[in-house]
Design a protein around this motif. Sequence first.
Motif, short mmCIF file in Angstrom:
data_model
loop_
_atom_site.label_atom_id
_atom_site.label_comp_id
_atom_site.label_asym_id
_atom_site.label_seq_id
_atom_site.Cartn_x
_atom_site.Cartn_y
_atom_site.Cartn_z
N SER A 91 10.44 -1.03 3.80
CA SER A 91 9.49 -2.06 3.35
C SER A 91 8.06 -1.75 3.76
N VAL A 92 7.88 -1.15 4.93
CA VAL A 92 6.52 -0.85 5.38
C VAL A 92 5.87 0.24 4.53
N MET A 93 6.67 1.00 3.78
CA MET A 93 6.14 2.07 2.94
C MET A 93 5.89 1.61 1.50
N LEU A 94 6.08 0.32 1.24
CA LEU A 94 5.97 -0.22 -0.12
C LEU A 94 4.81 -1.19 -0.22
N PRO A 95 4.27 -1.34 -1.45
CA PRO A 95 3.23 -2.37 -1.64
C PRO A 95 3.83 -3.76 -1.39
N ASP A 96 3.00 -4.67 -0.89
CA ASP A 96 3.45 -6.04 -0.68
C ASP A 96 3.90 -6.64 -2.01
N LEU A 97 4.93 -7.46 -1.94
CA LEU A 97 5.38 -8.18 -3.14
C LEU A 97 4.59 -9.47 -3.26
N THR A 98 3.70 -9.53 -4.23
CA THR A 98 2.93 -10.74 -4.46
C THR A 98 3.36 -11.42 -5.76
N ASN A 99 4.20 -10.73 -6.53
CA ASN A 99 4.72 -11.24 -7.80
C ASN A 99 6.17 -10.77 -7.93
N PHE A 100 6.89 -11.40 -8.85
CA PHE A 100 8.20 -10.88 -9.19
C PHE A 100 8.01 -9.58 -9.94
N ILE A 101 8.93 -8.63 -9.73
CA ILE A 101 8.86 -7.39 -10.48
C ILE A 101 10.10 -7.28 -11.36
N LEU A 102 9.95 -6.54 -12.45
CA LEU A 102 11.07 -6.29 -13.34
C LEU A 102 11.80 -5.04 -12.88
N PRO A 103 13.13 -5.04 -12.92
CA PRO A 103 13.87 -3.84 -12.53
C PRO A 103 13.51 -2.67 -13.44
N GLY A 104 13.52 -1.52 -12.90
CA GLY A 104 13.21 -0.31 -13.67
C GLY A 104 12.62 0.71 -12.74
N GLY A 105 11.54 1.34 -13.17
CA GLY A 105 10.85 2.29 -12.30
C GLY A 105 11.43 3.68 -12.33
N GLY A 106 12.09 4.05 -13.41
CA GLY A 106 12.67 5.37 -13.52
C GLY A 106 14.18 5.33 -13.39
N GLU A 165 5.49 -0.28 -10.57
CA GLU A 165 6.36 -1.43 -10.75
C GLU A 165 5.80 -2.31 -11.86
N THR A 166 6.68 -2.88 -12.65
CA THR A 166 6.26 -3.76 -13.73
C THR A 166 6.35 -5.20 -13.26
N ILE A 167 5.23 -5.89 -13.35
CA ILE A 167 5.14 -7.28 -12.89
C ILE A 167 5.68 -8.23 -13.96
N TYR A 168 6.49 -9.17 -13.52
CA TYR A 168 7.00 -10.20 -14.42
C TYR A 168 5.88 -11.19 -14.72
N ILE A 169 5.74 -11.51 -16.00
CA ILE A 169 4.81 -12.56 -16.42
C ILE A 169 5.56 -13.48 -17.37
N ARG A 170 5.57 -14.75 -17.05
CA ARG A 170 6.23 -15.72 -17.91
C ARG A 170 5.52 -15.72 -19.27
N PRO A 171 6.26 -15.54 -20.34
CA PRO A 171 5.63 -15.50 -21.67
C PRO A 171 4.85 -16.78 -21.97
N GLN A 172 3.62 -16.60 -22.42
CA GLN A 172 2.74 -17.67 -22.88
C GLN A 172 2.48 -18.75 -21.85
N SER A 173 2.62 -18.44 -20.58
CA SER A 173 2.37 -19.47 -19.59
C SER A 173 1.04 -19.30 -18.86
N ILE A 179 -3.20 -12.39 -13.16
CA ILE A 179 -2.20 -11.63 -12.40
C ILE A 179 -2.80 -10.31 -11.96
N GLU A 180 -3.54 -9.65 -12.82
CA GLU A 180 -4.07 -8.33 -12.52
C GLU A 180 -4.92 -8.32 -11.26
N ARG A 181 -5.57 -9.43 -10.96
CA ARG A 181 -6.37 -9.50 -9.75
C ARG A 181 -5.50 -9.46 -8.50
N LYS A 182 -4.22 -9.84 -8.62
CA LYS A 182 -3.31 -9.90 -7.47
C LYS A 182 -2.43 -8.66 -7.35
N LEU A 183 -2.58 -7.69 -8.24
CA LEU A 183 -1.71 -6.51 -8.21
C LEU A 183 -2.01 -5.63 -7.02
#
Length: 194
Positions: A91-106, A165-173, A179-183
């Motif tokens: 966890s210390v080697m990863l960016p902080d989680l400030t949003n939900f992420i979508l599974p994937g990443g390769g 990582e792909t950030i989850y964004i609720r559609p049309q909400s 969100i981009e400011r918090k990435l």
Amino acid sequence: MGIKYWETSCEPTLDDTFLIQVLGGHYKKRHDYVDQLERIQCILQDISSLIATPRKQQQSDDPSREARIRERLSFNPRHITELEDWIDQYSVMLPDLTNFILPGGGRVSASLHVARTVCRRAERSIVPLTTGGFVDEQVLVYVNRLSDYLFTIARYASVLDGNKETIYIRPQSRKASSIERKLSEGQEVVQQDQ
């Protein structure tokens, strides 16, 4: 609950978790988490044995035999501590989680995310076994922490492969720009709302 429940409900999901972890480990040959995955596979085999040998069906009136059975059917909590230490290590080697992420990443990361979801399914199937006293409660705690570990190393594998990582964004909400400011570095918004 008969033995058929264990054979049809828990063990296949634990076996699936096994195989998917192997897949996740083989993509990144000899990375440090591969040895951890192999150790986890051995522990999952032990858990499968515990599930296949329900406590209530092994009880005895002989106190010394009962003590041996209880010892044989208990789960060592040091395995949970070990997982938690590994989670902290990565966890210390990863960016902080400030949003939900979508599974994937390769490919490696996606395989580990699949293992995590199968692990969650196994966890849900173990709940009635622990609440019914058939399996040591520490088994449930371990499987819960295992899914967190798999999530963490899936993120780590994504970083190793140079994927964002792909950030989850609720559609049309809300607007993606807020969100981009918090990435964190290494995260991206894939689709913006219009």
